[in-house]
Design a protein around this motif. Structure first.
Motif, PDB file in Angstrom:
ATOM      1  N   TYR A 130       0.796  -1.224   0.000  1.00  0.00           N
ATOM      2  CA  TYR A 130       0.000   0.000   0.000  1.00  0.00           C
ATOM      3  C   TYR A 130       0.831   1.277   0.000  1.00  0.00           C
ATOM      4  CZ  TYR A 130      -4.435  -2.404   0.809  1.00  0.00           C
ATOM      5  OH  TYR A 130      -5.560  -3.186   0.666  1.00  0.00           O
ATOM      6  N   SER A 131       2.113   1.192   0.368  1.00  0.00           N
ATOM      7  CA  SER A 131       2.908   2.416   0.480  1.00  0.00           C
ATOM      8  C   SER A 131       4.373   2.121   0.214  1.00  0.00           C
ATOM      9  CB  SER A 131       2.735   3.049   1.868  1.00  0.00           C
ATOM     10  OG  SER A 131       2.973   2.098   2.900  1.00  0.00           O
ATOM     11  N   LEU A 132       5.056   3.132  -0.350  1.00  0.00           N
ATOM     12  CA  LEU A 132       6.479   3.053  -0.666  1.00  0.00           C
ATOM     13  C   LEU A 132       7.141   4.384  -0.314  1.00  0.00           C
ATOM     14  CD1 LEU A 132       6.503   1.549  -4.287  1.00  0.00           C
ATOM     15  CD2 LEU A 132       7.172   0.344  -2.218  1.00  0.00           C
ATOM     16  N   ALA A 133       8.422   4.314   0.060  1.00  0.00           N
ATOM     17  CA  ALA A 133       9.240   5.513   0.210  1.00  0.00           C
ATOM     18  C   ALA A 133      10.670   5.137  -0.115  1.00  0.00           C
ATOM     19  CB  ALA A 133       9.140   6.080   1.623  1.00  0.00           C
ATOM     20  N   ALA A 134      11.330   5.920  -0.956  1.00  0.00           N
ATOM     21  CA  ALA A 134      12.701   5.632  -1.369  1.00  0.00           C
ATOM     22  C   ALA A 134      13.602   6.797  -1.013  1.00  0.00           C
ATOM     23  CB  ALA A 134      12.758   5.364  -2.875  1.00  0.00           C
ATOM     24  N   SER A 135      14.826   6.448  -0.595  1.00  0.00           N
ATOM     25  CA  SER A 135      15.824   7.458  -0.287  1.00  0.00           C
ATOM     26  C   SER A 135      17.195   6.858  -0.554  1.00  0.00           C
ATOM     27  CB  SER A 135      15.720   7.917   1.170  1.00  0.00           C
ATOM     28  OG  SER A 135      16.742   8.856   1.475  1.00  0.00           O
ATOM     29  N   GLY A 136      17.838   7.300  -1.634  1.00  0.00           N
ATOM     30  CA  GLY A 136      19.140   6.747  -1.993  1.00  0.00           C
ATOM     31  C   GLY A 136      19.037   5.272  -2.324  1.00  0.00           C
ATOM     32  N   ASP A 137      19.816   4.451  -1.598  1.00  0.00           N
ATOM     33  CA  ASP A 137      19.788   3.004  -1.849  1.00  0.00           C
ATOM     34  C   ASP A 137      18.803   2.273  -0.953  1.00  0.00           C
ATOM     35  OD1 ASP A 137      21.084   3.338   0.527  1.00  0.00           O
ATOM     36  OD2 ASP A 137      22.887   2.202  -0.013  1.00  0.00           O
ATOM     37  N   LEU A 138      17.981   3.019  -0.192  1.00  0.00           N
ATOM     38  CA  LEU A 138      17.004   2.410   0.709  1.00  0.00           C
ATOM     39  C   LEU A 138      15.595   2.521   0.150  1.00  0.00           C
ATOM     40  CD1 LEU A 138      18.205   3.624   4.243  1.00  0.00           C
ATOM     41  CD2 LEU A 138      18.576   1.378   3.189  1.00  0.00           C
ATOM     42  N   LEU A 139      14.822   1.465   0.344  1.00  0.00           N
ATOM     43  CA  LEU A 139      13.418   1.448  -0.034  1.00  0.00           C
ATOM     44  C   LEU A 139      12.608   0.901   1.129  1.00  0.00           C
ATOM     45  CD1 LEU A 139      11.147   1.654  -2.233  1.00  0.00           C
ATOM     46  CD2 LEU A 139      11.616  -0.766  -2.711  1.00  0.00           C
ATOM     47  N   TYR A 140      11.580   1.635   1.539  1.00  0.00           N
ATOM     48  CA  TYR A 140      10.669   1.205   2.597  1.00  0.00           C
ATOM     49  C   TYR A 140       9.349   0.801   1.956  1.00  0.00           C
ATOM     50  CZ  TYR A 140      13.846   3.366   5.994  1.00  0.00           C
ATOM     51  OH  TYR A 140      14.942   3.691   6.754  1.00  0.00           O
ATOM     52  N   THR A 141       8.817  -0.353   2.354  1.00  0.00           N
ATOM     53  CA  THR A 141       7.542  -0.826   1.833  1.00  0.00           C
ATOM     54  C   THR A 141       6.583  -1.110   2.976  1.00  0.00           C
ATOM     55  OG1 THR A 141       8.261  -3.154   1.819  1.00  0.00           O
ATOM     56  CG2 THR A 141       8.669  -1.868  -0.168  1.00  0.00           C
ATOM     57  N   GLY A 142       5.343  -0.648   2.822  1.00  0.00           N
ATOM     58  CA  GLY A 142       4.294  -0.891   3.808  1.00  0.00           C
ATOM     59  C   GLY A 142       3.171  -1.694   3.194  1.00  0.00           C
ATOM     60  N   SER A 143       2.579  -2.573   3.984  1.00  0.00           N
ATOM     61  CA  SER A 143       1.533  -3.449   3.465  1.00  0.00           C
ATOM     62  C   SER A 143       0.418  -3.579   4.489  1.00  0.00           C
ATOM     63  CB  SER A 143       2.112  -4.833   3.146  1.00  0.00           C
ATOM     64  OG  SER A 143       2.488  -5.508   4.332  1.00  0.00           O
ATOM     65  N   ASP A 144      -0.551  -4.484   4.184  1.00  0.00           N
ATOM     66  CA  ASP A 144      -1.628  -4.718   5.134  1.00  0.00           C
ATOM     67  C   ASP A 144      -1.243  -5.754   6.183  1.00  0.00           C
ATOM     68  OD1 ASP A 144      -1.649  -6.866   3.449  1.00  0.00           O
ATOM     69  OD2 ASP A 144      -3.712  -6.615   2.777  1.00  0.00           O
ATOM     70  N   SER A 145       0.038  -6.114   6.219  1.00  0.00           N
ATOM     71  CA  SER A 145       0.551  -6.891   7.352  1.00  0.00           C
ATOM     72  C   SER A 145       1.001  -5.894   8.413  1.00  0.00           C
ATOM     73  CB  SER A 145       1.739  -7.752   6.905  1.00  0.00           C
ATOM     74  OG  SER A 145       2.864  -6.945   6.654  1.00  0.00           O
ATOM     75  N   LYS A 146       1.641  -6.382   9.453  1.00  0.00           N
ATOM     76  CA  LYS A 146       2.118  -5.498  10.501  1.00  0.00           C
ATOM     77  C   LYS A 146       3.517  -4.973  10.217  1.00  0.00           C
ATOM     78  CE  LYS A 146      -0.481  -8.126  13.973  1.00  0.00           C
ATOM     79  NZ  LYS A 146      -0.385  -8.922  15.209  1.00  0.00           N
ATOM     80  N   ASN A 147       4.087  -5.330   9.085  1.00  0.00           N
ATOM     81  CA  ASN A 147       5.501  -5.069   8.844  1.00  0.00           C
ATOM     82  C   ASN A 147       5.750  -3.919   7.893  1.00  0.00           C
ATOM     83  OD1 ASN A 147       6.220  -7.419  10.389  1.00  0.00           O
ATOM     84  ND2 ASN A 147       5.707  -8.677   8.612  1.00  0.00           N
ATOM     85  N   ILE A 148       6.768  -3.126   8.210  1.00  0.00           N
ATOM     86  CA  ILE A 148       7.356  -2.192   7.262  1.00  0.00           C
ATOM     87  C   ILE A 148       8.729  -2.756   6.944  1.00  0.00           C
ATOM     88  CG2 ILE A 148       8.187   0.140   6.827  1.00  0.00           C
ATOM     89  CD1 ILE A 148       5.813  -0.180   9.624  1.00  0.00           C
ATOM     90  N   ARG A 149       8.948  -3.109   5.684  1.00  0.00           N
ATOM     91  CA  ARG A 149      10.215  -3.738   5.318  1.00  0.00           C
ATOM     92  C   ARG A 149      11.157  -2.714   4.692  1.00  0.00           C
ATOM     93  NH1 ARG A 149      10.289  -9.109   6.116  1.00  0.00           N
ATOM     94  NH2 ARG A 149       8.268 -10.141   6.336  1.00  0.00           N
ATOM     95  N   VAL A 150      12.444  -2.949   4.945  1.00  0.00           N
ATOM     96  CA  VAL A 150      13.474  -2.059   4.428  1.00  0.00           C
ATOM     97  C   VAL A 150      14.376  -2.856   3.491  1.00  0.00           C
ATOM     98  CG1 VAL A 150      15.259  -0.382   5.016  1.00  0.00           C
ATOM     99  CG2 VAL A 150      13.431  -0.870   6.660  1.00  0.00           C
ATOM    100  N   TRP A 151      14.591  -2.304   2.300  1.00  0.00           N
ATOM    101  CA  TRP A 151      15.427  -2.934   1.279  1.00  0.00           C
ATOM    102  C   TRP A 151      16.607  -2.019   0.993  1.00  0.00           C
ATOM    103  CZ3 TRP A 151      13.154  -7.577  -0.319  1.00  0.00           C
ATOM    104  CH2 TRP A 151      11.788  -7.715  -0.003  1.00  0.00           C
ATOM    105  N   LYS A 152      17.795  -2.602   0.898  1.00  0.00           N
ATOM    106  CA  LYS A 152      18.989  -1.826   0.566  1.00  0.00           C
ATOM    107  C   LYS A 152      19.607  -2.413  -0.683  1.00  0.00           C
ATOM    108  CE  LYS A 152      23.182   0.146   2.540  1.00  0.00           C
ATOM    109  NZ  LYS A 152      24.009   0.283   3.763  1.00  0.00           N
ATOM    110  N   ASN A 153      19.780  -1.561  -1.681  1.00  0.00           N
ATOM    111  CA  ASN A 153      20.280  -2.032  -2.980  1.00  0.00           C
ATOM    112  C   ASN A 153      19.465  -3.223  -3.484  1.00  0.00           C
ATOM    113  OD1 ASN A 153      22.379  -0.107  -3.154  1.00  0.00           O
ATOM    114  ND2 ASN A 153      23.614  -1.344  -1.756  1.00  0.00           N
ATOM    115  N   GLN A 154      18.143  -3.127  -3.318  1.00  0.00           N
ATOM    116  CA  GLN A 154      17.185  -4.127  -3.801  1.00  0.00           C
ATOM    117  C   GLN A 154      17.327  -5.490  -3.110  1.00  0.00           C
ATOM    118  OE1 GLN A 154      19.096  -2.387  -6.494  1.00  0.00           O
ATOM    119  NE2 GLN A 154      17.599  -0.796  -6.060  1.00  0.00           N
TER     120      GLN A 154
END
Length: 493
Positions: A130-154
């Motif tokens: 449901y939501s995304l935010a990117a900053s440099g090599d970081l990507l934050y993803t939000g969903s209908d679970s309880k988790n916000i996941r963080v990705w670095k360099n994919q």
């Protein structure tokens, strides 16, 4: 309850199901399919709300997991200048590769020509994105679970969890991350200085101290529903959108409670609450020249002017840019060109140009279903839709041309984030586009601003941009339903 909402509630269930079936052409439920609200649904009662689990301790945790790779994008880029033979066909041999990131490599030196296409997918079977935010090599993803996941360099890097459930908005402000949730709360997280993979919850908006202090004064209470009052600093319905002002000192939050609120980032104080619309506010964006724009399920786009008053701030209504039957679902601002873009549930993207005193510039017609998200970067505009596609537009003086139609998702495209592609030459002006979908995946695309426009035009459009003489009302084309009835467009997104 007004007569408009009363009429909606009295519609038979069979009529609603029939209309919704035409809109979705799928078997998924209303609450799972989309995440913005159409007109009058907010007054139909609380039954539509996603119920969050009981509150508990939010916490952060590092990841070291292997992710399933989504089936590769089998079609070449729709940019006609990109040859199909340049895809690395060896990457398509296993649709269940255990790598969290897989790249379709272009043969040869891709800096020598414009390349637009899918690079890979991030998949995690835990909920719709449901939501995304990117900053440099970081990507934050939000969903209908309880988790916000963080990705670095994919690659999976970190994450943090909140018991509120659905994460509807994410925004990054330095070392702090703000997340907006279905329960009406904004949670604040801070990255650890010792370990960047650790995110600690440091508070929420409004703060507990502010809520307690405000509750002692009767004048601080407002009626939020029939026979229910709450302090004005709290949202009492889902957070739909978050945005920061130009210098990132102010945070704006839009909500389905018909208001948007202004928060001072430095001390988390709520400075203002503005009753902005007659229905849910689906999007808020801070623009140029101290202006703030809001779009609502009531079909309107409004402009608000910010003025600083001592240590505080005051927002004044400036003008209404649009008033239509179908819901406004997404907004985006092109800062350098001072243009405002507005996506609607009828599949259209309207835009206004500030240098022409917010005259209506035209309509971008590229989607068959609702536009769910918008993003801008450089001279490019991206629109994601319930039709599962992403349209890439390039602004050229007073016109827009469609560069590509990015197809690969199997569900509605709910959110977009764009970062500059630093791996390419400066002359190429390419961007990395992240698209989050209700198919539970995030896809990563490389988009070149130098690509040749699509030929022929998109199938559903006779003309990509129509120019008008600053109209104030645009009739719905009812692209969500062949019948075009008002009932068929009332939907809990």
């Amino acid at each position: 309850m007004n007569s408009r909402s009363g009429n909606m509630v009295t519609e038979s269930n069979s009529q609603k199901k029939h209309a919704c079936g035409k809109i979705l052409q799928s078997n998924q439920t209303d609450r799972e399919e989309y995440s913005f609200r159409l007109r009058n649904i907010s007054e139909a009662g609380p039954a539509y709300d996603d119920q969050p689990p009981p509150e508990g301790s939010d916490h952060s945790y590092p990841y070291n997991t292997s992710l399933e790779q989504s089936p590769p994008f089998l079609k070449p880029s729709l940019d006609s200048s990109f040859p199909a033979s340049s895809w690395d066909q060896s990457q398509t041999s296993s649709p269940l590769s255990k790598s969290p990131w897989s790249s379709h490599v272009v043969s040869g030196n891709h800096e020598n020509y414009s390349y637009t296409g899918l690079m890979g997918s991030l998949v995690r079977e835990e909920g719709h994105i449901y939501s995304l935010a990117a900053s440099g090599d970081l990507l934050y993803t939000g969903s209908d679970s309880k988790n916000i996941r963080v990705w670095k360099n994919q690659k999976a890097f970190s994450g943090f969890k909140s018991n509120s459930g659905l994460v509807k908005a994410i925004i990054i402000a330095g070392d702090r991350i703000f997340t907006g949730h279905q329960d009406g709360k904004i949670r604040v997280w801070k990255v650890s200085g010792k370990d960047p993979s650790i995110h600690k919850r440091v508070g929420s908006l409004p703060t507990l101290k502010a809520c307690i202090k405000s509750s002692f004064k009767p004048s601080n209470y407002v009626e939020v529903r029939r026979h229910r009052n709450s302090v004005w600093i709290k949202h009492f319905d889902a957070i739909s959108s978050l945005t920061l002002n130009e210098d990132k000192s102010l945070l704006y939050s839009a909500s389905w409670d018909k208001t948007f609120k202004v928060w001072r980032v430095s001390d988390s104080k709520c400075l203002e609450s503005i009753n902005a619309h007659d229905d849910a506010v689906n999007s808020v964006v801070s623009g140029f020249d101290g202006l703030v724009f809001t779009g609502s399920a009531d079909g309107s786009v409004k402009v608000w002017r910010r003025e600083m008053q001592g240590k505080g701030t005051k927002h004044f209504f400036s003008q209404t840019l649009l008033k239509q039957e179908c819901a406004v679902t997404a907004l985006a601002v092109h800062l350098s060109a001072t243009v405002l873009y507005c996506g609607s549930s009828d599949g259209l993207v309207n835009f206004w140009e500030n240098d022409k005193f917010f005259s209506h510039g035209g309509v971008l017609r590229g989607h068959k279903l609702a536009v769910l998200c918008l993003a801008t970067a450089g001279n490019l505009v991206f629109s994601g839709s319930a039709d599962t596609n992403i349209c890439v537009w390039r602004k050229e003086e007073d016109d827009h041309v469609c560069l590509s139609l990015l197809s690969g998702h199997t569900g509605p495209v709910k959110c977009l984030a764009v970062e500059e592609d630093k791996a390419t030459s400066s002359s190429d002006k390419s961007h990395i586009v992240y698209s989050g979908s209700l198919d539970k995946s995030v896809k990563i695309w490389r988009v070149s601003a130098m690509a040749v426009p699509m030929q022929p035009p998109l199938p559903q459009q006779q003309q990509q941009v129509e120019n008008f003489n600053a109209p104030q009302t645009f009739p719905s084309i009812h692209s969500l339903s062949s019948q075009g009835s008002r009932v068929s467009q009332r939907r809990n997104y």
